[in-house]
Design a protein around this motif. Structure first.
Motif, PDB file in Angstrom:
ATOM      1  N   ASP A 176      25.461  49.951  25.336  1.00  0.00           N
ATOM      2  CA  ASP A 176      25.407  49.654  26.514  1.00  0.00           C
ATOM      3  C   ASP A 176      24.494  48.577  27.083  1.00  0.00           C
ATOM      4  OD1 ASP A 176      24.545  50.494  29.414  1.00  0.00           O
ATOM      5  OD2 ASP A 176      24.360  52.155  28.873  1.00  0.00           O
ATOM      6  N   ALA A 221      30.684  54.119  33.741  1.00  0.00           N
ATOM      7  CA  ALA A 221      31.478  53.735  32.986  1.00  0.00           C
ATOM      8  C   ALA A 221      31.114  54.294  31.372  1.00  0.00           C
ATOM      9  CB  ALA A 221      31.053  51.952  32.793  1.00  0.00           C
ATOM     10  N   ASN A 222      29.632  54.854  31.627  1.00  0.00           N
ATOM     11  CA  ASN A 222      29.819  56.154  29.816  1.00  0.00           C
ATOM     12  C   ASN A 222      30.233  56.928  30.362  1.00  0.00           C
ATOM     13  OD1 ASN A 222      28.154  53.947  28.229  1.00  0.00           O
ATOM     14  ND2 ASN A 222      26.253  54.125  29.673  1.00  0.00           N
ATOM     15  N   ASN A 261      34.097  55.612  28.301  1.00  0.00           N
ATOM     16  CA  ASN A 261      33.800  55.477  27.010  1.00  0.00           C
ATOM     17  C   ASN A 261      33.310  56.464  26.563  1.00  0.00           C
ATOM     18  OD1 ASN A 261      33.319  52.627  27.333  1.00  0.00           O
ATOM     19  ND2 ASN A 261      30.744  52.658  27.295  1.00  0.00           N
ATOM     20  N   THR A 313      29.378  48.584  27.589  1.00  0.00           N
ATOM     21  CA  THR A 313      29.675  49.405  29.044  1.00  0.00           C
ATOM     22  C   THR A 313      28.645  48.104  29.661  1.00  0.00           C
ATOM     23  OG1 THR A 313      28.623  50.988  27.957  1.00  0.00           O
ATOM     24  CG2 THR A 313      28.406  50.578  30.148  1.00  0.00           C
ATOM     25  N   ARG A 318      27.438  52.376  35.840  1.00  0.00           N
ATOM     26  CA  ARG A 318      26.860  52.748  35.152  1.00  0.00           C
ATOM     27  C   ARG A 318      27.507  54.071  34.167  1.00  0.00           C
ATOM     28  NH1 ARG A 318      21.359  51.492  32.730  1.00  0.00           N
ATOM     29  NH2 ARG A 318      21.519  50.943  31.009  1.00  0.00           N
ATOM     30  N   SER A 332      34.416  49.033  31.295  1.00  0.00           N
ATOM     31  CA  SER A 332      33.790  49.443  29.936  1.00  0.00           C
ATOM     32  C   SER A 332      35.154  48.716  28.957  1.00  0.00           C
ATOM     33  CB  SER A 332      34.553  50.893  29.573  1.00  0.00           C
ATOM     34  OG  SER A 332      33.858  52.135  30.762  1.00  0.00           O
TER      35      SER A 332
END
Length: 460
Positions: free
Chosen positions: A263, A126-127, A130, A289, A123, A304
């Motif tokens: 998310d 992935a953020n 983003n 996400t 996570r 993502s």
């Protein structure tokens, strides 16, 4: 049930002296003041530690073992892929079959306006992706001043530098120089803790939107790149949004041309009884996400998912400026992708979305029936197969326990009754998010375990 005492041998010593655990009291663990449990097996909704204790996992590890433990279909798919091709990178257009198949499967399940998925491992990364993509989008559109990201207090989005800045939990900021500049936090949609007890849910949504609008106006709408939120807050307390909240938020963001990052790490892949929380709550994000349930945590993998309007701008940018220089070595890892393909196939074949949709309300109802009348239970809440029980010293006056340390004691008592739950941070909140494969008989075990533990710790 009496738990067998953890084995204190060479392996336990290595654990204390060599392995640094996440989100752990390091000193207590290294001294052996807190008993660490070494898990060595699992099947269905149960895990077994090496001391012989069989425990019903009512939190799916960390909301992530959606398909349940011991799924040989996933393990076999990983083994087959590792023997065929354990790794090759995906830079410069290189691909591998499981990653390509998984990307197609994800996009077939994503909302229609989503266009591409970029794979990572967690996570947090992935953020990070983003936020970089959102910044890049605005730069390409001639608005480089749009750098600020609005998150929410109590939101959880990871524990890196950017992702930890997005997270709105104090422990992830303190003594880490976080949040970084330009990362902002607005109020969480937490109706139980509304500022005025006389507020209706509609009044409270008005209040939340007013606070969001005030922040945007104070900072300058032209400086805001994106807003990030979990469709339903997880780690911050398992908080279903008030009715109408997401529609109002999106109206504000659209008016100010602010991108929306949903998310979905907790809510994605069946947890809500639908494939995604965005569809459950009527959200149309620019980024999604994903992680956790994507592989049922059998292998690390995140993603993502980018919308068509974002992908169009980023694609045009490469025509003008060349390669989009962003990547992780293990992006689209073939073994992890094979786990993802097998997981999504199992979700379909076993009908886990329908099972979660049916059993989610039953979980909430069972918890309500078991402990709803306890004098220290302030609220039983949830949506989908996510539920929480919030405890207070005096719910009638909104008085909290002095140290907010009751939930850990209840969680420890539940463990003694053979059920794993989670004491959520920043509050006396008991969290439940079992594997999607849980049965109603197993839900009854969870509810009884909570009732017995609650009365054991707090009495009647």
């Amino acid at each position: 049930m009496t738990l067998d005492t953890p084995i204190n041998d060479e392996l336990a010593d290595w654990d204390r002296s060599s392995l640094m655990h996440p989100t752990t009291h390091l000193a207590n663990h290294s001294r052996g003041d807190t008993p660490g449990r070494i898990i060595d097996g699992g099947e269905g909704v149960y895990v077994t530690d090496r001391d012989g204790n069989r425990l019903l996992d009512a939190f799916a590890a960390l909301y992530c073992v959606n398909a349940g433990y011991g799924r040989t279909e996933i393990a076999d798919a990983m083994s087959e892929q590792a023997n065929k091709l354990a790794f090759f990178h995906s830079f410069a257009g290189h691909g591998n079959e499981p990653a390509i198949r998984l990307a197609k499967m994800v996009m077939d399940r994503a909302p229609d306006h989503m266009a591409r998925v970029y794979f990572g491992l967690s996570r947090s990364d992935a953020n990070e992706s983003n936020v970089k993509f959102a910044w890049h989008y605005h730069i390409l559109r001639g608005e480089p001043q749009r750098k600020k990201i609005i998150s929410r207090w109590r939101g959880y989005h990871g524990s890196g530098l950017v992702s930890g800045s997005l997270t709105g939990l104090a422990g992830y900021h303190a003594r880490f120089h976080l949040p970084l500049p330009d990362f902002l936090h607005t109020e969480a949609p937490y109706y139980l803790r509304r500022p005025d007890a006389d507020m209706t849910e509609a009044d409270y949504v008005d209040h939340l939107i007013l606070k969001l609008e005030e922040m945007i106006e104070q900072e300058g709408p032209e400086t805001i790149a994106a807003f990030i939120g979990e469709p339903m807050m997880g780690t911050g307390g398992i908080l279903p949004p008030p009715a109408g909240y997401w529609g109002r938020v999106q109206e504000v963001l659209n008016r100010h041309h602010i991108l929306l990052i949903a998310d979905e790490v907790v809510t994605g892949f069946g947890r809500m009884g639908e494939m995604f929380g965005s569809t459950y709550y009527g959200i149309k994000p620019d980024f999604m996400t994903i992680a956790k349930g994507l592989t049922s945590a059998y292998a690390p993998l995140s993603g993502s998912i980018l919308s068509d309007r974002v992908v169009e701008v980023l694609s045009q940018g490469t025509d003008e400026y060349g390669v989009l220089c962003h990547g992780w070595t293990y992006s689209a890892h073939p073994v992890s992708a094979a786990a993802g393909v097998a997981t999504l196939t199992l979700i379909d074949e076993l009908g886990l979305l329908a099972q979660a949709a049916e059993n989610g309300p039953f979980l909430k109802q069972s918890l309500q029936q078991a402990v709803g009348d306890h004098p220290n239970v302030a609220e039983v809440r949830g949506d989908g197969l996510l539920a929480a029980v919030e405890l207070m010293d005096d719910p009638s006056t909104g008085k909290f326990f002095p140290t907010m340390s009751v939930a850990p004691k209840v969680s420890e008592a539940m463990l003694r009754h053979g059920v794993i739950s989670r004491a959520m941070p920043e509050g006396d909140i008991m969290g439940f998010a079992p594997p999607l494969s849980i049965t109603r008989d197993e839900i009854d075990i969870v509810a009884r375990g909570l009732k017995d533990a609650l009365y054991e710790v707090l009495g009647s």
